[in-house]
Design an enzyme around this catalytic site. Structure first.
Site, PDB file in Angstrom:
ATOM      1  N   SER A 167     -60.799   1.244  22.486  1.00 31.48           N
ATOM      2  CA  SER A 167     -59.681   2.188  22.382  1.00 31.48           C
ATOM      3  C   SER A 167     -58.731   2.044  23.574  1.00 31.48           C
ATOM      4  CB  SER A 167     -60.227   3.612  22.235  1.00 31.48           C
ATOM      5  OG  SER A 167     -59.220   4.499  21.812  1.00 31.48           O
ATOM      6  N   ASP A 256     -60.188   3.452  10.526  1.00 39.33           N
ATOM      7  CA  ASP A 256     -59.576   3.837  11.791  1.00 39.33           C
ATOM      8  C   ASP A 256     -58.063   3.981  11.615  1.00 39.33           C
ATOM      9  OD1 ASP A 256     -58.809   4.197  14.416  1.00 39.33           O
ATOM     10  OD2 ASP A 256     -59.587   2.266  15.127  1.00 39.33           O
TER      11      ASP A 256
END
Length: 313
Positions: A167, A256
């Site tokens: 991330s 995602d």
């Protein structure tokens, strides 16, 4: 009745809340846990080190499968391992190299991969706005290159140094790889590869299923959505052909929200004229950083094996 004067001056829902007196509430993140020598389940060892006092930078180091054990034979103890310098996620606002979440993650990951991990504790926003975290992580990579720790000196292979993250940490890994293409590391050390997992990138023009968000704006001084740190294809960004490594693995998850941006990054690297090798690894039926949130699943195990193959071969 007297009103509470400690009003909220900044809030990102589900992330962070800042009060008028300077108190900061982090609304996510797992508790800190100590390192362990010879984890009873995985036999992975970990320890904490200080990289710098000013600014404060530290790290948690991990060695796999009993390398610290007194019973290991001499050749095992002298084994030289690839080094993964890792940057945790958390939107630049929360999580830690010392958290239970990442301790569990690396204890599980290193049960299938013989690598030395240096998990960096960089400074967080909003106390320390970006780009400070990027500078901290570069300093940590330089520290590794100087063999400033006994584990790195004894077990680390400085011909096989990787950077990686999840991330926001994947965003950092990309930016560190770009810096490694423009600036020399001590001792002539090179970055061999970058592991870019579920990367947090943005742009002024949203793509795919992206929604409007304020995390980046609140974390970076003067950080618009086309700042090169968050948008590697902005007009102000250096060409991706300057990546300072020989291979990149981009990982995405089908569920995602940032999945399309990860694929966008992979395609951009592939078309940039960069002379290295870039691969895309995508997992069906999973969401953002699933492998960190629950490293015990079969999909997480498969992902760890893919990481290991990328680093070890």
């Amino acid at each position: 009745m007297q009103k509470n004067s400690n009003k909220i001056t900044m809030e990102i829902p589900n992330f962070v809340r800042v009060h008028e007196d300077g108190t900061i509430e982090r609304l996510q993140g797992s508790p800190f846990v100590p390192p362990t020598l010879q984890n009873p389940t995985t036999n992975v060892s970990s320890k904490d080190v200080v990289i710098s006092d000013k600014p404060p930078i530290s790290a948690r180091l991990y060695l796999p499968n009993g390398i610290q054990s007194q019973e290991d034979n001499l050749s095992r103890n002298n084994l030289k391992l690839p080094i993964l310098v890792y940057f945790h996620g958390g939107g630049f606002f929360f999580e830690s190299a010392f958290s239970q979440l990442h301790q569990n993650y690396f204890n599980t990951f290193l049960s299938v991969a013989d690598i030395l991990v240096v998990s960096v504790e960089y400074r967080l926003a909003p106390e320390t706005p970006l780009p400070a975290a990027y500078h901290d992580c570069w300093e940590a990579l330089k520290w590794v290159a100087t063999k400033a720790d006994l584990w790195v000196l004894k077990h680390g292979d400085l011909d096989r140094v990787f950077v990686g993250g999840d991330s926001a940490g994947a965003n950092i890994a990309h930016n560190i790889a770009m810096r490694a293409g423009a600036e020399a590391l001590p001792g002539g050390v090179k970055v061999l590869g970058a592991l870019v997992s579920h990367p947090y990138f943005l742009g002024s023009k949203r793509i795919g299923s992206e929604t409007e968000e304020s995390v980046w704006i609140q974390s970076c001084d003067g950080g618009g959505f086309d700042n090169p740190l968050i948008n590697p294809l902005s007009s102000a960004a250096a060409s991706l052909s300057g990546l300072g490594c020989r291979k990149v693995l981009v990982c995405t998850a089908k569920m995602d929200e940032l999945r399309e941006r990860g694929v966008w990054y992979y395609e951009a690297v592939k078309k940039s004229g960069w002379e290295g090798e870039v691969e895309l690894y995508e997992v069906d039926g999973e969401d953002h950083v699933f492998h960190v949130n629950d490293p015990r699943t079969q999909n997480a195990h498969n992902m760890f094996k893919r990481f290991a193959d990328f680093i070890l071969h």
